[in-house]
Write a protein that holds these residues in place. Structure first.
Motif, PDB file in Angstrom:
ATOM      1  N   LEU A   4       5.091 -10.797  -0.730  1.00  0.00           N
ATOM      2  CA  LEU A   4       5.422  -9.333  -0.860  1.00  0.00           C
ATOM      3  C   LEU A   4       6.470  -8.820  -1.742  1.00  0.00           C
ATOM      4  O   LEU A   4       7.593  -8.979  -1.647  1.00  0.00           O
ATOM      5  N   LYS A   5       6.193  -8.469  -3.170  1.00  0.00           N
ATOM      6  CA  LYS A   5       6.900  -7.891  -4.025  1.00  0.00           C
ATOM      7  C   LYS A   5       6.831  -6.456  -3.833  1.00  0.00           C
ATOM      8  O   LYS A   5       7.922  -5.742  -4.575  1.00  0.00           O
ATOM      9  N   LYS A   6       5.706  -5.720  -3.562  1.00  0.00           N
ATOM     10  CA  LYS A   6       5.753  -4.264  -3.324  1.00  0.00           C
ATOM     11  C   LYS A   6       5.242  -3.880  -1.969  1.00  0.00           C
ATOM     12  O   LYS A   6       3.993  -4.463  -1.652  1.00  0.00           O
ATOM     13  N   LEU A   7       5.706  -3.382  -1.469  1.00  0.00           N
ATOM     14  CA  LEU A   7       5.385  -2.889  -0.048  1.00  0.00           C
ATOM     15  C   LEU A   7       5.162  -1.487   0.064  1.00  0.00           C
ATOM     16  O   LEU A   7       5.980  -0.329  -0.415  1.00  0.00           O
ATOM     17  N   CYS A   8       3.947  -0.879   0.653  1.00  0.00           N
ATOM     18  CA  CYS A   8       3.249   0.482   0.676  1.00  0.00           C
ATOM     19  C   CYS A   8       4.038   0.816   2.278  1.00  0.00           C
ATOM     20  O   CYS A   8       3.436   0.141   3.146  1.00  0.00           O
ATOM     21  N   VAL A   9       4.501   1.812   2.549  1.00  0.00           N
ATOM     22  CA  VAL A   9       4.992   2.466   3.722  1.00  0.00           C
ATOM     23  C   VAL A   9       4.447   3.732   4.178  1.00  0.00           C
ATOM     24  O   VAL A   9       4.732   4.593   3.042  1.00  0.00           O
ATOM     25  N   PHE A  10       3.637   3.768   5.022  1.00  0.00           N
ATOM     26  CA  PHE A  10       3.131   5.170   5.702  1.00  0.00           C
ATOM     27  C   PHE A  10       4.194   5.669   6.716  1.00  0.00           C
ATOM     28  O   PHE A  10       4.440   5.163   7.642  1.00  0.00           O
ATOM     29  N   LYS A  89      -4.043  14.203  -8.756  1.00  0.00           N
ATOM     30  CA  LYS A  89      -4.688  15.301  -8.558  1.00  0.00           C
ATOM     31  C   LYS A  89      -4.961  15.595  -6.969  1.00  0.00           C
ATOM     32  O   LYS A  89      -5.264  16.731  -6.601  1.00  0.00           O
ATOM     33  N   ASP A  90      -5.257  14.645  -6.182  1.00  0.00           N
ATOM     34  CA  ASP A  90      -5.633  14.891  -4.820  1.00  0.00           C
ATOM     35  C   ASP A  90      -5.109  13.687  -4.060  1.00  0.00           C
ATOM     36  O   ASP A  90      -4.687  12.662  -4.368  1.00  0.00           O
ATOM     37  N   MET A  91      -5.360  13.727  -2.582  1.00  0.00           N
ATOM     38  CA  MET A  91      -4.928  12.762  -1.676  1.00  0.00           C
ATOM     39  C   MET A  91      -5.781  11.359  -1.676  1.00  0.00           C
ATOM     40  O   MET A  91      -5.156  10.309  -1.701  1.00  0.00           O
ATOM     41  N   HIS A  92      -7.086  11.611  -2.384  1.00  0.00           N
ATOM     42  CA  HIS A  92      -7.729  10.250  -2.670  1.00  0.00           C
ATOM     43  C   HIS A  92      -7.257   9.437  -3.620  1.00  0.00           C
ATOM     44  O   HIS A  92      -7.105   8.210  -3.518  1.00  0.00           O
ATOM     45  N   GLU A  93      -6.975  10.065  -4.737  1.00  0.00           N
ATOM     46  CA  GLU A  93      -6.044   9.413  -5.886  1.00  0.00           C
ATOM     47  C   GLU A  93      -4.916   8.849  -5.285  1.00  0.00           C
ATOM     48  O   GLU A  93      -4.583   7.710  -5.841  1.00  0.00           O
ATOM     49  N   PHE A 105       0.930  -3.361   3.589  1.00  0.00           N
ATOM     50  CA  PHE A 105       1.330  -2.086   4.124  1.00  0.00           C
ATOM     51  C   PHE A 105       1.977  -2.197   5.305  1.00  0.00           C
ATOM     52  O   PHE A 105       1.567  -2.900   6.421  1.00  0.00           O
ATOM     53  N   VAL A 106       2.822  -1.129   5.765  1.00  0.00           N
ATOM     54  CA  VAL A 106       3.684  -0.683   6.969  1.00  0.00           C
ATOM     55  C   VAL A 106       3.569   0.689   7.324  1.00  0.00           C
ATOM     56  O   VAL A 106       3.774   1.509   6.503  1.00  0.00           O
ATOM     57  N   ALA A 107       3.180   0.828   8.657  1.00  0.00           N
ATOM     58  CA  ALA A 107       3.139   2.148   9.138  1.00  0.00           C
ATOM     59  C   ALA A 107       4.416   2.198   9.994  1.00  0.00           C
ATOM     60  O   ALA A 107       4.771   1.598  11.071  1.00  0.00           O
ATOM     61  N   LEU A 108       5.275   3.407   9.821  1.00  0.00           N
ATOM     62  CA  LEU A 108       6.254   3.907  10.743  1.00  0.00           C
ATOM     63  C   LEU A 108       5.714   4.939  11.484  1.00  0.00           C
ATOM     64  O   LEU A 108       4.751   5.480  11.166  1.00  0.00           O
ATOM     65  N   PRO A 109       6.403   5.591  12.317  1.00  0.00           N
ATOM     66  CA  PRO A 109       6.215   6.854  13.192  1.00  0.00           C
ATOM     67  C   PRO A 109       5.916   7.752  12.174  1.00  0.00           C
ATOM     68  O   PRO A 109       6.426   8.057  11.364  1.00  0.00           O
ATOM     69  N   GLY A 110       4.501   8.630  12.593  1.00  0.00           N
ATOM     70  CA  GLY A 110       4.498   9.782  11.609  1.00  0.00           C
ATOM     71  C   GLY A 110       3.110  10.564  12.363  1.00  0.00           C
ATOM     72  O   GLY A 110       2.824   9.871  13.499  1.00  0.00           O
ATOM     73  N   GLY A 111       2.572  11.359  11.834  1.00  0.00           N
ATOM     74  CA  GLY A 111       1.322  12.276  12.181  1.00  0.00           C
ATOM     75  C   GLY A 111       0.090  11.891  11.955  1.00  0.00           C
ATOM     76  O   GLY A 111      -0.144  10.847  11.556  1.00  0.00           O
ATOM     77  N   PHE A 112      -0.531  13.014  11.648  1.00  0.00           N
ATOM     78  CA  PHE A 112      -2.151  12.771  11.349  1.00  0.00           C
ATOM     79  C   PHE A 112      -2.313  11.994  10.003  1.00  0.00           C
ATOM     80  O   PHE A 112      -3.000  10.950   9.972  1.00  0.00           O
ATOM     81  N   GLU A 116      -4.119   8.464   9.512  1.00  0.00           N
ATOM     82  CA  GLU A 116      -5.139   8.504   8.638  1.00  0.00           C
ATOM     83  C   GLU A 116      -5.045   7.369   7.567  1.00  0.00           C
ATOM     84  O   GLU A 116      -5.895   6.692   7.188  1.00  0.00           O
ATOM     85  N   GLU A 117      -3.812   7.332   6.878  1.00  0.00           N
ATOM     86  CA  GLU A 117      -3.643   6.494   5.965  1.00  0.00           C
ATOM     87  C   GLU A 117      -3.738   4.926   6.355  1.00  0.00           C
ATOM     88  O   GLU A 117      -4.331   3.875   6.058  1.00  0.00           O
ATOM     89  N   LEU A 118      -3.202   4.810   7.775  1.00  0.00           N
ATOM     90  CA  LEU A 118      -3.217   3.691   8.343  1.00  0.00           C
ATOM     91  C   LEU A 118      -4.450   2.994   8.653  1.00  0.00           C
ATOM     92  O   LEU A 118      -4.922   1.865   8.306  1.00  0.00           O
ATOM     93  N   PHE A 119      -5.305   3.859   9.168  1.00  0.00           N
ATOM     94  CA  PHE A 119      -6.733   3.411   9.573  1.00  0.00           C
ATOM     95  C   PHE A 119      -7.369   3.124   8.384  1.00  0.00           C
ATOM     96  O   PHE A 119      -8.523   2.295   8.553  1.00  0.00           O
ATOM     97  N   GLU A 120      -7.462   3.923   7.173  1.00  0.00           N
ATOM     98  CA  GLU A 120      -8.096   3.842   6.011  1.00  0.00           C
ATOM     99  C   GLU A 120      -7.853   2.235   5.572  1.00  0.00           C
ATOM    100  O   GLU A 120      -8.848   1.621   5.395  1.00  0.00           O
ATOM    101  N   VAL A 121      -6.671   1.782   5.506  1.00  0.00           N
ATOM    102  CA  VAL A 121      -6.270   0.228   5.036  1.00  0.00           C
ATOM    103  C   VAL A 121      -6.891  -0.604   6.082  1.00  0.00           C
ATOM    104  O   VAL A 121      -7.190  -1.753   5.414  1.00  0.00           O
ATOM    105  N   ILE A 122      -6.721  -0.307   7.421  1.00  0.00           N
ATOM    106  CA  ILE A 122      -7.721  -1.379   8.035  1.00  0.00           C
ATOM    107  C   ILE A 122      -8.927  -1.464   8.145  1.00  0.00           C
ATOM    108  O   ILE A 122      -9.416  -2.432   7.900  1.00  0.00           O
TER     109      ILE A 122
END
Length: 196
Positions: A4-10, A89-93, A105-112, A116-122
């Motif tokens: 793990l050299k780079k971690l994406c956090v939602f 340009k947008d959320m998809h990119e 990827f790690v998800a911390l508490p958050g909303g919609f 959405e980001e968490l379930f997409e990578v799952i």
């Protein structure tokens, strides 16, 4: 062992009502800085996103990459991004670049948006598009009902045992990263289809 050299956090652009959310976001950011793990996040400096980014930046000694759509760049909406910023340009990119700039990827508490980001990578992993570990930092039991839902989905036959095990969880940042480093992804649906 996963490197793990780079971690994406939602996480939320809100701080939530319990101070522990911010405290644990900072603790994760500090841990990433101590391990020299780049933080890739949604950009800005408000809410939990700002808390983790400021902690991970470690006075410029650790790389922090914020990826944010142009429409959210206004300071009054998101605050100023900590570290380097890529505008999309947008959320998809945005989500594509966040995934490309991470080893997990790690998800911390958050909303919609966080969910959405968490379930997409799952889903991407279930299908076989990536093998990166995915964890939820279960601060103050925030994800308890989500984890119960995943168990119920497995018991009801909508999620396989292998797919249920995609989502790692812990209430401690260091332990969660340790689990992620030990993770081995299952064969995805695409691999199963073509390899039998």
């Amino acid at each position: 062992m996963t490197t793990l050299k780079k971690l994406c956090v939602f996480c939320g652009s809100s701080s939530g009502r319990d101070s522990r959310y911010v405290e644990e976001a900072k603790a994760l950011g500090e841990y990433l800085a101590s391990e020299k793990i780049q933080l890739t996040y949604g950009g800005g400096s408000i809410g939990l996103m700002g808390a983790i980014a400021n902690a991970a930046y470690d006075e410029g000694q650790n790389r922090v990459l914020g990826i944010i759509p142009v429409g959210l760049c206004a300071r009054e909406i998101s605050g100023e991004t900590v570290g380097e910023q890529i505008q999309t340009k947008d959320m998809h990119e945005r989500k594509r670049l966040m995934a490309e700039n991470s080893d997990g990827f790690v998800a911390l508490p958050g909303g919609f948006g966080t969910m959405e980001e968490l379930f997409e990578v799952i889903t991407w992993q279930q299908l076989g598009y990536h093998k990166k570990p995915i964890g939820v930092l279960n601060v103050n039991g925030y994800f308890d009902s989500l984890l119960t839902f995943l168990d119920e989905a497995r018991e009801s036959g909508f999620v396989s045992e292998e797919a249920r095990n995609i989502v790692l969880s812990d209430d401690d940042a260091e332990r969660l990263i340790g689990k992620m480093r030990q993770y081995t992804a299952p064969r995805g649906v695409i691999e199963q289809e073509f390899q039998g």
